[in-house]
Design a protein around this motif. Structure first.
Motif, PDB file in Angstrom:
ATOM      1  N   ARG A   6      98.833  71.646 123.906  1.00 45.97           N
ATOM      2  CA  ARG A   6      97.858  70.588 123.716  1.00 45.97           C
ATOM      3  C   ARG A   6      98.559  69.319 123.223  1.00 45.97           C
ATOM      4  O   ARG A   6      98.303  68.223 123.704  1.00 45.97           O
ATOM      5  CB  ARG A   6      96.799  71.052 122.723  1.00 45.97           C
ATOM      6  CG  ARG A   6      95.600  70.134 122.640  1.00 45.97           C
ATOM      7  CD  ARG A   6      94.489  70.756 121.819  1.00 45.97           C
ATOM      8  NE  ARG A   6      93.422  71.223 122.647  1.00 45.97           N
ATOM      9  CZ  ARG A   6      93.196  72.480 122.951  1.00 45.97           C
ATOM     10  NH1 ARG A   6      93.998  73.414 122.473  1.00 45.97           N
ATOM     11  NH2 ARG A   6      92.195  72.820 123.721  1.00 45.97           N
ATOM     12  N   TYR A  18      96.763  72.768 133.811  1.00 42.38           N
ATOM     13  CA  TYR A  18      97.827  72.774 132.804  1.00 42.38           C
ATOM     14  C   TYR A  18      99.086  73.331 133.424  1.00 42.38           C
ATOM     15  O   TYR A  18      99.039  74.246 134.216  1.00 42.38           O
ATOM     16  CB  TYR A  18      97.438  73.662 131.626  1.00 42.38           C
ATOM     17  CG  TYR A  18      96.212  73.183 130.904  1.00 42.38           C
ATOM     18  CD1 TYR A  18      95.026  73.878 131.002  1.00 42.38           C
ATOM     19  CD2 TYR A  18      96.233  72.034 130.131  1.00 42.38           C
ATOM     20  CE1 TYR A  18      93.904  73.451 130.353  1.00 42.38           C
ATOM     21  CE2 TYR A  18      95.106  71.604 129.475  1.00 42.38           C
ATOM     22  CZ  TYR A  18      93.941  72.312 129.582  1.00 42.38           C
ATOM     23  OH  TYR A  18      92.833  71.899 128.930  1.00 42.38           O
ATOM     24  N   ILE A  33      91.928  82.408 123.961  1.00 41.31           N
ATOM     25  CA  ILE A  33      91.246  82.458 125.250  1.00 41.31           C
ATOM     26  C   ILE A  33      90.423  81.200 125.477  1.00 41.31           C
ATOM     27  O   ILE A  33      90.431  80.613 126.554  1.00 41.31           O
ATOM     28  CB  ILE A  33      90.343  83.701 125.322  1.00 41.31           C
ATOM     29  CG1 ILE A  33      91.209  84.965 125.363  1.00 41.31           C
ATOM     30  CG2 ILE A  33      89.434  83.651 126.535  1.00 41.31           C
ATOM     31  CD1 ILE A  33      90.438  86.250 125.238  1.00 41.31           C
ATOM     32  N   ILE A  34      89.687  80.761 124.445  1.00 39.12           N
ATOM     33  CA  ILE A  34      88.790  79.628 124.646  1.00 39.12           C
ATOM     34  C   ILE A  34      89.530  78.302 124.545  1.00 39.12           C
ATOM     35  O   ILE A  34      89.329  77.411 125.362  1.00 39.12           O
ATOM     36  CB  ILE A  34      87.640  79.655 123.615  1.00 39.12           C
ATOM     37  CG1 ILE A  34      86.822  80.940 123.804  1.00 39.12           C
ATOM     38  CG2 ILE A  34      86.757  78.433 123.756  1.00 39.12           C
ATOM     39  CD1 ILE A  34      85.753  81.123 122.760  1.00 39.12           C
ATOM     40  N   PHE A  35      90.394  78.158 123.541  1.00 36.40           N
ATOM     41  CA  PHE A  35      91.012  76.854 123.315  1.00 36.40           C
ATOM     42  C   PHE A  35      92.416  76.725 123.878  1.00 36.40           C
ATOM     43  O   PHE A  35      93.018  75.675 123.788  1.00 36.40           O
ATOM     44  CB  PHE A  35      91.056  76.554 121.812  1.00 36.40           C
ATOM     45  CG  PHE A  35      89.705  76.601 121.165  1.00 36.40           C
ATOM     46  CD1 PHE A  35      89.437  77.519 120.167  1.00 36.40           C
ATOM     47  CD2 PHE A  35      88.704  75.745 121.561  1.00 36.40           C
ATOM     48  CE1 PHE A  35      88.198  77.583 119.573  1.00 36.40           C
ATOM     49  CE2 PHE A  35      87.449  75.792 120.970  1.00 36.40           C
ATOM     50  CZ  PHE A  35      87.199  76.720 119.979  1.00 36.40           C
ATOM     51  N   GLY A  36      92.963  77.793 124.416  1.00 33.32           N
ATOM     52  CA  GLY A  36      94.323  77.721 124.926  1.00 33.32           C
ATOM     53  C   GLY A  36      94.417  76.813 126.137  1.00 33.32           C
ATOM     54  O   GLY A  36      93.490  76.733 126.933  1.00 33.32           O
ATOM     55  N   CYS A  37      95.564  76.121 126.262  1.00 38.29           N
ATOM     56  CA  CYS A  37      95.762  75.254 127.415  1.00 38.29           C
ATOM     57  C   CYS A  37      96.527  76.023 128.473  1.00 38.29           C
ATOM     58  O   CYS A  37      97.741  76.159 128.402  1.00 38.29           O
ATOM     59  CB  CYS A  37      96.573  74.020 127.022  1.00 38.29           C
ATOM     60  SG  CYS A  37      95.708  72.963 125.885  1.00 38.29           S
ATOM     61  N   TYR A  38      95.806  76.564 129.405  1.00 42.35           N
ATOM     62  CA  TYR A  38      96.444  77.298 130.482  1.00 42.35           C
ATOM     63  C   TYR A  38      95.530  77.228 131.680  1.00 42.35           C
ATOM     64  O   TYR A  38      94.451  76.688 131.595  1.00 42.35           O
ATOM     65  CB  TYR A  38      96.704  78.759 130.069  1.00 42.35           C
ATOM     66  CG  TYR A  38      95.466  79.481 129.636  1.00 42.35           C
ATOM     67  CD1 TYR A  38      95.038  79.454 128.314  1.00 42.35           C
ATOM     68  CD2 TYR A  38      94.694  80.190 130.551  1.00 42.35           C
ATOM     69  CE1 TYR A  38      93.899  80.099 127.919  1.00 42.35           C
ATOM     70  CE2 TYR A  38      93.547  80.837 130.156  1.00 42.35           C
ATOM     71  CZ  TYR A  38      93.156  80.805 128.842  1.00 42.35           C
ATOM     72  OH  TYR A  38      92.021  81.444 128.447  1.00 42.35           O
ATOM     73  N   GLY A  39      95.964  77.759 132.786  1.00 39.40           N
ATOM     74  CA  GLY A  39      95.103  77.762 133.952  1.00 39.40           C
ATOM     75  C   GLY A  39      95.190  76.451 134.717  1.00 39.40           C
ATOM     76  O   GLY A  39      96.062  75.632 134.494  1.00 39.40           O
ATOM     77  N   VAL A  40      94.266  76.273 135.613  1.00 41.96           N
ATOM     78  CA  VAL A  40      94.260  75.088 136.478  1.00 41.96           C
ATOM     79  C   VAL A  40      94.231  73.826 135.636  1.00 41.96           C
ATOM     80  O   VAL A  40      93.456  73.687 134.718  1.00 41.96           O
ATOM     81  CB  VAL A  40      93.022  75.115 137.398  1.00 41.96           C
ATOM     82  CG1 VAL A  40      92.816  73.755 138.044  1.00 41.96           C
ATOM     83  CG2 VAL A  40      93.213  76.146 138.479  1.00 41.96           C
TER      84      VAL A  40
END
Lengths: 510, 373, 81
Positions: free
Chosen positions: A211, A500, A491-498
């Motif tokens: 983040r 990032y 899971i909710i606040f992590g910066c990952y996925g589309v």
């Protein structure tokens, strides 16, 4: 493989299951196979295998020879020096060719020679900056009689390539790694502690580091517009980003190793509660400092070269000053090497090298003066306020040095620092300027909370208390609430996925 | 043993919490996602296809008029191979008497679809073997994992490279978790713009020169993967004795697409199934000034025309039950009321008045069209 | 060489290196017990001990010695062989 990637997760699961189900005698072989897989993952070429083999064979063979000739000190000395030079040679060849070439070019330019240097891009084995130095420490420790050489080349290979180390260290010593070869039974308690440590590391990386990176990258890419306090904030954020990324990676691999049953040495111990840069380096990248102390600093200080200078300066300046000169000369050399180890570029040599030396040198010089001033003014240096001032000062000094660490060139770093001296503190309070850099109000809230949690946990580490043990003493309901909160925060606040990029390991390129 | 139970309990609670979090924060549910909420065995007609389906058929209206339930299993830009898997998915929860399948996309090659199109369908489906198979088929069809970004003449990116990690498609929980920043009705109730799968736009575009292609009679080969998917679908229907009705929506198609659609038309007829090409229904008169939302889709007025016409046809020619008055089917009536309210809020007209205006569309004899072609 | 003699001469070395006449070491003294004895001063101390007793520690011993007792053992070993 990125430490927070799905591929790595599968790799670790397979390794752990494999390790615990095979018979005792071959458990260490499972570790070896996994480690080699990790080492050569996506990087299986002749040259890579070649470099790894050179270092392994040189260390293995020379260690045995040195032990054989341990009573013939001259032969042993030649062998150890030779093996160190070869291993260093491989490391320098792989990672510092460009640096050396560019330096020669610059020097040549000063003297009027125009020398063309073409940058080479070399594929390096992952963890080369770690395992090359670790193998040097192995050979030297055998020479120093601190341990017996490993007769089994495969076991030696496991020591060199133990996969948790390859991403970001820590620097291990052969004499402390017997557990590598001992079979470990599955232990439920160890698994729980390991998992918590892993989760904590993932939290630091995905919720905080990734983040912060958004803000930092944006400001540094647009620092002419986003200047002044933006840059100051970016510098502070970058230090936090670096810390959470690096220490988070360490947490993940320490947790994994703990589940296996192998404890690795700590690398961080509440660094930001240090009251001086001197103290900070005892709490930051601890194993690097330890390696340099044992294999560079002490030998350097004790060396004829430094001792001669000591004798010479003692005659002129007296004992006290000559001691300082010896100390600081050896230290300067050591810091330049630390800087260079991070990367073959002047930004690193300055940022994580020379600047650190200057800080420590000034602290040593100014501390007696500060003590005098304090006693004259009646300032108590043990109050909360004074300690807070020291800690903030240490943090900011370190953050300033890290501007060099993150900049692409020294010139750029200086330009960024120049642009920092613009007076615009209102951006911090006007409720909109900060949100122009990729993070919104929600992101700042998450960051604020997460960083507070980080500092609380680190404070307990600083004063020597183990948070995990405390957690395990709590009742199951409270403990599980904390653990679920941690997991769902990721899971909710992590910066990952589309949207990032996968976690960028700043220390991974070593 | 105690430790095993502890671990099991820990994992069980974790899964439970996980499902709550993702029901709230996961992707807002659109028709495919909302489908799972329907009570078991309450859907009489499954209408499957792409955007031409959800913009054209007002299922709550069909329910109000005739009492049968039609659920529209649709997503925008749905790759044709997905249809068979959606059909299979629907059979897990429903036993419809009729499947209506819109084949508009059978003429579109895999490379025309992008990551979003895949996710519109796949991300909405519940995790299952069927979903995994659908995903694998569509990834193969679109070759999306190998795609490079697209650039324009200046070298600027016009289309980003899609996500290349297979696992982010297989496990879509990692995405859209940013919705914690703006929790809205979409998170809790699903996308409320859909009414049993129907979604409408009340605006119309003014197309001066808009003309539908003159339909002609040539044929050309379907793209092999689409042909294979079509054959597989037809065989599946036969093996499972399903009643299938195919439709080609009234829409602007390019000439080469028309040829491929004709080929598909023939294949379907050869395999003994009925198909209606709405481009050949002369009385289905679309006023391009008032009935179109964009050049490819009808707006709500066009949809009223289509629904009046098509729902009557379905009612007259297929044995469909009448559930009006049955408390079990209350949600359909409620959605109809909500739709009417929404319509009058947006247009300041009453929905019933529009039904009166277009009531003649109920008189169009589609059966004749079916028999003639 | 006797142990008492070593400790007497060692005390002088410590007092000299750390500029503190009150220092007295025993076999359990470690770097924690003497304020200025840290990794930076360690070598200075070692070199001074070497010069006082005319012997050399090897690097292995320098990096691993844990307390004064170990130091004294090494001195004894060197001087008595």
């Amino acid at each position: 493989m990125g430490l927070t990637s799905f591929t790595f997760l599968v790799f670790v699961l397979v390794t752990l299951v494999g390790y615990f189900i095979v018979p005792k005698k071959i458990k260490w072989l499972v570790l070896l196979v996994s480690s080699l897989y990790f080492l050569f993952y996506d990087n299986l070429t002749f040259d890579i295998v070649g470099y790894v083999l050179i270092i392994l064979l040189v260390a293995y063979i020379f260690a045995l020879l040195i032990d054989k000739y341990k009573n013939e000190t001259k032969k042993a000395k030649i062998l150890v020096v030779l093996s160190v030079l070869i291993i260093l040679g491989v490391l320098i060849f792989l990672k510092y060719t460009n640096f050396i070439g560019i330096t020669i070019k610059h020097i040549g330019n000063i003297f009027g020679f125009s020398y063309k240097f073409q940058k080479v891009y070399r594929n390096v084995p992952i963890g080369i900056s770690y395992f090359s130095l670790i193998m040097i420490s192995y050979v030297v420790d055998v020479y120093r009689g601190l341990c017996k050489p490993q007769k089994n080349i495969l076991k030696c290979a496991l020591f060199m390539s133990y996969f948790p180390i390859l991403t970001s260290g820590p620097f291990i010593r052969y004499k402390d790694m017997n557990e590598l070869y001992e079979p470990h039974k599955f232990d439920y308690d160890r698994m729980c502690r390991g998992l918590i440590r892993i989760a904590w590391g993932v939290f630091k990386i995905l919720v905080i580091s990734e983040r912060l990176a958004i803000f930092v990258n944006f400001v540094y890419a647009n620092y002419l517009t986003y200047n002044g306090f933006y840059i100051a904030l970016a510098a502070i954020f970058f230090l936090l980003q670096l810390y959470t990324n690096f220490s988070g990676s360490i947490d993940i691999i320490m947790g994994i190793s703990k589940i296996i049953g192998i404890d690795l040495p700590e690398n961080f111990n509440g660094p930001f509660f240090s009251r001086s840069v001197t103290e900070l380096w005892r709490r930051w990248h601890i194993t690097l400092g330890a390696w340099l102390k044992d294999y560079v600093f002490y030998p350097l200080q004790k060396s004829g070269f430094i001792q001669e200078i000591g004798r010479f300066t003692k005659k002129i300046f007296g004992k006290k000053i000559s001691k300082k000169i010896m100390l600081y000369l050896a230290m300067l050399i050591m810091w330049i090497l630390i800087g260079a180890w991070h990367n073959g570029a002047y930004t690193f040599i300055i940022g994580s090298g020379i600047l650190q030396f200057i800080y420590i040198f000034l602290e040593d010089m100014l501390t007696p003066i500060a003590k005098k001033i304090n006693s004259k003014l009646g300032i108590d240096s043990e109050t909360f306020g004074y300690k807070l001032y020291q800690r903030i000062r240490t943090f900011l000094l370190f953050a300033l040095a890290m501007i060099f660490f993150s900049a692409p060139s020294v010139g750029k770093a200086l330009d960024i620092i120049r642009n920092m001296f613009v007076w615009n503190p209102w951006i911090l309070f006007d409720n909109k300027s900060l949100y122009l850099c990729g993070l919104d109000l929600y992101d700042f809230r998450v960051l604020g909370l997460a960083i507070i949690v980080l500092f609380v946990v680190d404070y307990y580490k600083y004063i020597g208390k183990d948070v995990t043990s405390w957690l395990f003493k709590q009742n199951i309901v409270f403990r599980w609430i904390i653990i679920y909160s941690l997991l769902f925060a990721i899971i909710i606040f992590g910066c990952y996925g589309v949207g990032y990029n996968p976690a960028n390991f700043i220390y991974r390129q070593f | 043993m105690k430790k095993l139970i502890k671990s099991g309990l820990f994992l069980a609670i974790f899964c439970f919490l996980w499902s709550i979090v993702f029901n709230v924060l996961g992707l807002a549910k659109t028709p495919i996602g909302q489908f799972y909420k329907e009570k078991k065995d309450t859907v009489d007609v499954m209408y499957i296809g792409s955007s031409n389906v959800y913009t054209q058929f007002i299922s709550p209206l069909a329910y109000d008029k005739y009492g049968y339930t039609t659920y529209m299993l649709t997503s925008a830009s749905q790759p044709f191979p997905a249809i068979e898997y959606l059909l299979k998915e629907s059979r897990k929860y429903q036993t419809p008497k009729l499947y209506v399948i819109d084949i508009a996309k059978v003429c579109d090659k895999g490379e025309l679809f992008n990551e979003g199109d895949i996710r519109n369908t796949i991300d909405q489906m519940k995790f299952s073997q069927n979903r995994t198979e659908a995903l694998n088929k569509i990834l193969d069809f679109t070759n999306i994992l190998e795609r490079e970004p697209e650039y324009d003449e200046n070298g600027d990116i016009t289309e980003e490279a899609p996500n290349k990690d297979y696992y982010t498609y297989l496990f879509n929980y990692s995405l859209y978790h940013n919705s914690w920043k703006n929790l809205t009705d979409f998170n809790f109730k699903g996308d409320i713009r859909y009414y049993k799968g129907f979604r409408f736009n009340s605006t119309s575009i003014k197309h001066e020169e808009h003309v539908y292609n003159q339909w002609f009679d040539e044929r050309s080969e379907l793209d092999p993967e689409n042909k294979e998917a079509l054959m597989s679908l037809l065989n599946y229907g036969k093996t499972n004795n399903l009643q299938l009705l195919f439709v080609i929506p009234k829409r602007v198609f390019t000439d080469d697409r028309i040829k491929r659609l004709n080929e598909a038309y023939d294949i379907i007829k050869e395999n003994g199934y009925d198909i209606i090409n709405f481009n050949l229904v002369d009385d289905f008169d679309i006023n391009f000034k008032t009935d179109l939302y964009n050049s490819n889709h009808l707006n709500v007025y066009g949809a009223i025309k289509y629904t009046l016409m098509f729902s009557k046809f379905l009612n007259d020619n297929y044995e469909l039950p009448d559930h009006r008055g049955d408390k079990n089917y209350q949600s359909w009536a409620e959605e109809y009321e909500r739709l009417k309210l929404s319509f009058s809020d947006l247009t300041n007209k009453s929905f019933d008045s529009q039904l009166d205006i277009y009531s003649n569309y109920s008189d169009i004899d589609l059966k004749k069209v079916l028999l003639e072609n | 060489m006797k142990k008492e003699e070593i400790y007497e001469r060692l005390n002088n070395v410590f007092r000299d290196v750390f500029d503190d006449d009150s220092i007295t070491v025993n076999e359990n003294t470690t770097s924690n017990d003497i304020e200025d004895w840290d990794s930076l001063e360690h070598i200075n101390l070692v070199v001074a001990v070497e010069q006082e007793f005319g012997m050399k520690f090897n690097m292995g011993e320098v990096t691993t010695m844990k307390n004064v007792g170990e130091m004294v053992d090494i001195i004894m070993e060197r001087k008595n062989n």
